[in-house]
Write an enzyme that holds these catalytic residues in place. Sequence first.
Site, PDB file in Angstrom:
ATOM      1  N   ASP A   7      -5.480  -2.785 -14.087  1.00 37.74           N
ATOM      2  CA  ASP A   7      -5.040  -1.888 -13.026  1.00 37.74           C
ATOM      3  C   ASP A   7      -4.090  -2.659 -12.119  1.00 37.74           C
ATOM      4  O   ASP A   7      -4.160  -3.898 -12.023  1.00 37.74           O
ATOM      5  CB  ASP A   7      -6.218  -1.343 -12.214  1.00 37.74           C
ATOM      6  CG  ASP A   7      -5.772  -0.277 -11.221  1.00 37.74           C
ATOM      7  OD1 ASP A   7      -5.132   0.705 -11.650  1.00 37.74           O
ATOM      8  OD2 ASP A   7      -6.042  -0.426 -10.016  1.00 37.74           O
ATOM      9  N   GLU A   9      -1.769  -2.434  -8.170  1.00 40.47           N
ATOM     10  CA  GLU A   9      -1.422  -1.765  -6.916  1.00 40.47           C
ATOM     11  C   GLU A   9       0.034  -2.094  -6.625  1.00 40.47           C
ATOM     12  O   GLU A   9       0.540  -3.161  -7.032  1.00 40.47           O
ATOM     13  CB  GLU A   9      -2.323  -2.226  -5.770  1.00 40.47           C
ATOM     14  CG  GLU A   9      -3.806  -1.943  -5.975  1.00 40.47           C
ATOM     15  CD  GLU A   9      -4.160  -0.468  -6.065  1.00 40.47           C
ATOM     16  OE1 GLU A   9      -3.349   0.371  -5.628  1.00 40.47           O
ATOM     17  OE2 GLU A   9      -5.235  -0.156  -6.594  1.00 40.47           O
ATOM     18  N   GLU A  52       2.367   5.370   2.811  1.00 37.86           N
ATOM     19  CA  GLU A  52       1.458   6.135   1.948  1.00 37.86           C
ATOM     20  C   GLU A  52       0.711   5.210   0.990  1.00 37.86           C
ATOM     21  O   GLU A  52      -0.463   5.430   0.699  1.00 37.86           O
ATOM     22  CB  GLU A  52       2.244   7.183   1.151  1.00 37.86           C
ATOM     23  CG  GLU A  52       2.859   8.290   1.973  1.00 37.86           C
ATOM     24  CD  GLU A  52       4.212   7.902   2.552  1.00 37.86           C
ATOM     25  OE1 GLU A  52       4.805   8.730   3.278  1.00 37.86           O
ATOM     26  OE2 GLU A  52       4.681   6.765   2.270  1.00 37.86           O
ATOM     27  N   HIS A 158      -8.547   1.649  -2.833  1.00 44.25           N
ATOM     28  CA  HIS A 158      -8.217   1.203  -4.179  1.00 44.25           C
ATOM     29  C   HIS A 158      -7.979  -0.303  -4.173  1.00 44.25           C
ATOM     30  O   HIS A 158      -7.359  -0.841  -3.265  1.00 44.25           O
ATOM     31  CB  HIS A 158      -6.948   1.906  -4.686  1.00 44.25           C
ATOM     32  CG  HIS A 158      -7.152   3.345  -5.005  1.00 44.25           C
ATOM     33  ND1 HIS A 158      -7.044   3.843  -6.284  1.00 44.25           N
ATOM     34  CD2 HIS A 158      -7.455   4.397  -4.223  1.00 44.25           C
ATOM     35  CE1 HIS A 158      -7.264   5.150  -6.270  1.00 44.25           C
ATOM     36  NE2 HIS A 158      -7.513   5.503  -5.024  1.00 44.25           N
ATOM     37  N   ASP A 163     -11.090  -1.494  -9.389  1.00 47.97           N
ATOM     38  CA  ASP A 163     -10.805  -0.317 -10.207  1.00 47.97           C
ATOM     39  C   ASP A 163     -10.880  -0.642 -11.690  1.00 47.97           C
ATOM     40  O   ASP A 163     -11.297   0.190 -12.502  1.00 47.97           O
ATOM     41  CB  ASP A 163      -9.432   0.255  -9.859  1.00 47.97           C
ATOM     42  CG  ASP A 163      -9.441   1.034  -8.551  1.00 47.97           C
ATOM     43  OD1 ASP A 163     -10.504   1.085  -7.908  1.00 47.97           O
ATOM     44  OD2 ASP A 163      -8.387   1.577  -8.165  1.00 47.97           O
TER      45      ASP A 163
END
Length: 259
Positions: A7, A9, A52, A158, A163
């Site tokens: 995963d 980010e 965001e 997150h 994750d």
Amino acid sequence: MRQVVLDTETTGMDPKEGHRLIEIGCVELISRKFTGNNYHVYINPEREIDIEATQVHGFTWEDLKDKPLFIEVADAFVSYIEGSELLIHNAPFDLGFLDAELGWINQQLGQQRYGKIADYCKVFDTLAYARRRHPGQRNSLDALCKRYEVDNSGRTLHGALLDSEILADVYLTMTGGQTTLLLGGESDELSGDHQGLLASTRRVDSQRPALKVLQATAEEQTEHYAKLERIKKKSGGSCMWLDMENPSGESNDVAPHSG
């Protein structure tokens, strides 16, 4: 079989708009078992992070300015994933960023030092798989955790490594495996980040009575295969359970049964 659950980010949604990686988290599985040999790194994205995105993962550029650049960790990352099968939820998103980062390094160096991620390993998209298994339903990681009763209570924000750990549990459960179950006699010597998993492990009593096995009746088998046929029709002609038992693709007019 070596699998790596991955995963990432990022600073935003699209690398074509100049957005960059800020975190990579990987969990290693060998023969469907956690090894504890995980990979985790924070990255200086060399740019501001969209508000965001910060609301999703909690990081600002100020938090990451002292972290290594991607070019500094690229060799170690590629070596870690090479030869594995990557398990990624919504793989096109993460692969888009990883391929873009490797491509930017090639541009900086003026040479083709790296290929694309698919040149180094196979990729399995768990979101695409979940959509085939559960057509018409929500298949986000949180929704799958709820469906398969995987604990994601620690996921307030997150994080790539967290994750990946959650996705590994979901994948193993969704594909028919056990995750946090240790049977009597198995070693529970785990290392690194995987130690925390032991706290939630329930050990099965090896002396418990044998479980009673009930065979399905002919009527129950008929109802079962009728439902699978309805699933196949609603999902556009695909049903993995029927496909495994009937590779020719012919309809099961009569449910198979023994005796």
